[in-house]
Motif scaffolding. Structure first.
Motif, mmCIF file in Angstrom:
data_model
loop_
_atom_site.group_PDB
_atom_site.id
_atom_site.type_symbol
_atom_site.label_atom_id
_atom_site.label_comp_id
_atom_site.label_asym_id
_atom_site.label_seq_id
_atom_site.Cartn_x
_atom_site.Cartn_y
_atom_site.Cartn_z
ATOM 1 N N ARG A 75 0.838 -1.204 0.000
ATOM 2 C CA ARG A 75 0.000 0.000 0.000
ATOM 3 C C ARG A 75 0.873 1.255 0.000
ATOM 4 O O ARG A 75 0.572 2.238 -0.681
ATOM 5 C CB ARG A 75 -0.934 -0.012 1.203
ATOM 6 C CG ARG A 75 -1.988 1.090 1.188
ATOM 7 C CD ARG A 75 -2.925 0.989 2.374
ATOM 8 N NE ARG A 75 -3.534 -0.332 2.462
ATOM 9 C CZ ARG A 75 -3.440 -1.138 3.519
ATOM 10 N NH1 ARG A 75 -2.761 -0.740 4.592
ATOM 11 N NH2 ARG A 75 -4.016 -2.312 3.518
ATOM 12 N N ASP A 131 0.803 4.068 -2.808
ATOM 13 C CA ASP A 131 0.521 5.464 -2.460
ATOM 14 C C ASP A 131 1.616 6.386 -2.970
ATOM 15 O O ASP A 131 1.341 7.498 -3.443
ATOM 16 C CB ASP A 131 0.380 5.614 -0.941
ATOM 17 C CG ASP A 131 -0.924 5.033 -0.412
ATOM 18 O OD1 ASP A 131 -1.823 4.754 -1.226
ATOM 19 O OD2 ASP A 131 -1.039 4.876 0.820
ATOM 20 N N GLU A 175 1.433 6.661 -6.867
ATOM 21 C CA GLU A 175 0.241 7.372 -7.335
ATOM 22 C C GLU A 175 0.101 8.768 -6.729
ATOM 23 O O GLU A 175 -0.934 9.415 -6.896
ATOM 24 C CB GLU A 175 -0.995 6.518 -7.055
ATOM 25 C CG GLU A 175 -0.995 5.197 -7.824
ATOM 26 C CD GLU A 175 -2.200 4.317 -7.524
ATOM 27 O OE1 GLU A 175 -3.213 4.858 -7.049
ATOM 28 O OE2 GLU A 175 -2.115 3.112 -7.766
ATOM 29 N N ARG A 231 -0.074 9.775 -3.601
ATOM 30 C CA ARG A 231 -0.865 9.978 -2.387
ATOM 31 C C ARG A 231 0.015 10.116 -1.128
ATOM 32 O O ARG A 231 -0.421 10.713 -0.154
ATOM 33 C CB ARG A 231 -1.848 8.816 -2.186
ATOM 34 C CG ARG A 231 -2.936 8.742 -3.238
ATOM 35 C CD ARG A 231 -3.988 7.711 -2.876
ATOM 36 N NE ARG A 231 -3.432 6.362 -2.837
ATOM 37 C CZ ARG A 231 -3.434 5.531 -3.883
ATOM 38 N NH1 ARG A 231 -3.956 5.911 -5.047
ATOM 39 N NH2 ARG A 231 -2.908 4.308 -3.767
ATOM 40 N N ALA A 290 0.991 13.742 0.197
ATOM 41 C CA ALA A 290 0.108 14.759 -0.412
ATOM 42 C C ALA A 290 -0.521 15.613 0.659
ATOM 43 O O ALA A 290 -0.787 15.151 1.762
ATOM 44 C CB ALA A 290 -0.982 14.052 -1.220
#
Length: 291
Positions: free
Chosen positions: A279, A283, A286, A288, A291
């Protein structure tokens, strides 16, 4: 903050040395040369600590490229500068300048992308970076930072003339700059004159180690040479550690309460399961994370 407090702290039974460890020469970031003192095979033995890097060079080529943007999740980083200047910037807009004698304590938590770049073109750059694990319940907490300037680190001086910088935890009645409830880290930078003895109380359940970065010390007549880590053995009767310096010496004494949880590391991510690592990678890829 500093103190000229002169006090003693009696240890009835000192811990012994379990093992002497030689660090591994390596490079990280954009080619920064360093010694990895606490390596991955010792993570469970020295839980809650995950890594200790020592860096120090008079050659700018060894450090000038620094550590450009890179991610972290799931633990804390503690950067202690012996000498030199390092600029920190991160994806949340935080920025700070780490200078000689200062500490940056960063809780990566759920994730941050940051850079650490030298702000000097020549001269000596030296210090340490320590990784402290977070308990599972705090792995995804909000990131947190504190830049602690040298004058903000509490100090004490013992009757034997030993100067102790208390970065975290407690020593001889002096509270360190940072406290943590779960892992209860102790982080001391100890400067001993020749012939001095220093005693430090330790929790019997804590994992503890010593890193001598100048001179040499003895623990119960066993020598610890410079640039070596000594893992301190747990024993029910041991209530601390007694250090003796033949010559002028400097060392880090680090201890903490083990979490006793699974440790799954993939580079800059330290979680409790492979699923959580996957995960974290997703993250990051992508956009994330941080962020």
């Amino acid at each position: 903050m500093s103190s000229d407090q002169r006090t003693t702290q009696q240890v009835r039974h000192s811990r012994l040395i379990e093992q002497i460890v030689t660090g591994q020469e390596t490079s990280d970031g954009a080619g920064v040369r360093l010694t990895r003192v606490l390596t991955q095979p010792f993570q469970y033995r020295l839980d809650p600590y995950l890594m200790l890097d020592a860096f120090g060079s008079d050659n700018p080529d060894d450090y000038i490229a620094g550590f450009p943007d890179h991610p972290h999740r799931g633990f804390e980083t503690i950067t202690y500068m012996l000498t030199g200047r390092m600029r920190h910037r991160d994806s949340a807009g935080h920025e700070g300048l780490l200078q000689t004698g200062g500490v940056q304590w960063m809780t990566a938590g759920r994730g941050v992308i940051h850079s650490e770049l030298p702000e000097q073109q020549d001269g000596r750059m030296a210090g340490f970076q320590l990784w402290l694990n977070l308990p599972a319940k705090d792995k995804l907490c909000e990131p947190w930072y504190r830049d602690i300037q040298s004058e903000q680190i509490p100090e004490l001086v013992t009757d034997a003339g030993v100067t102790v910088r208390v970065i975290a935890g407690h020593s001889h009645g002096v509270a360190g700059a940072v406290q943590r409830e779960v892992t209860q880290p102790l982080y001391l930078d100890i400067h001993l004159p020749a012939g001095a003895v220093f005693e430090q109380a330790l929790s019997p359940t804590a994992n503890a180690f010593l890193y001598v970065y100048e001179g040499g010390l003895e623990v119960e007549d066993k020598p610890v040479p410079p640039q070596r880590m000594a893992i301190l053995k747990k024993a029910p009767e041991a209530d601390g550690v007694v250090l003796r310096a033949a010559g002028a010496s400097r060392a880090l004494l680090i201890a903490g309460e083990p979490l006793g949880e699974p440790i799954v590391q993939y580079g800059p991510f330290v979680m409790n399961s492979q699923e959580e690592i996957f995960r974290a990678i997703s993250d990051f890829r992508e956009g994330r994370l941080g962020a």
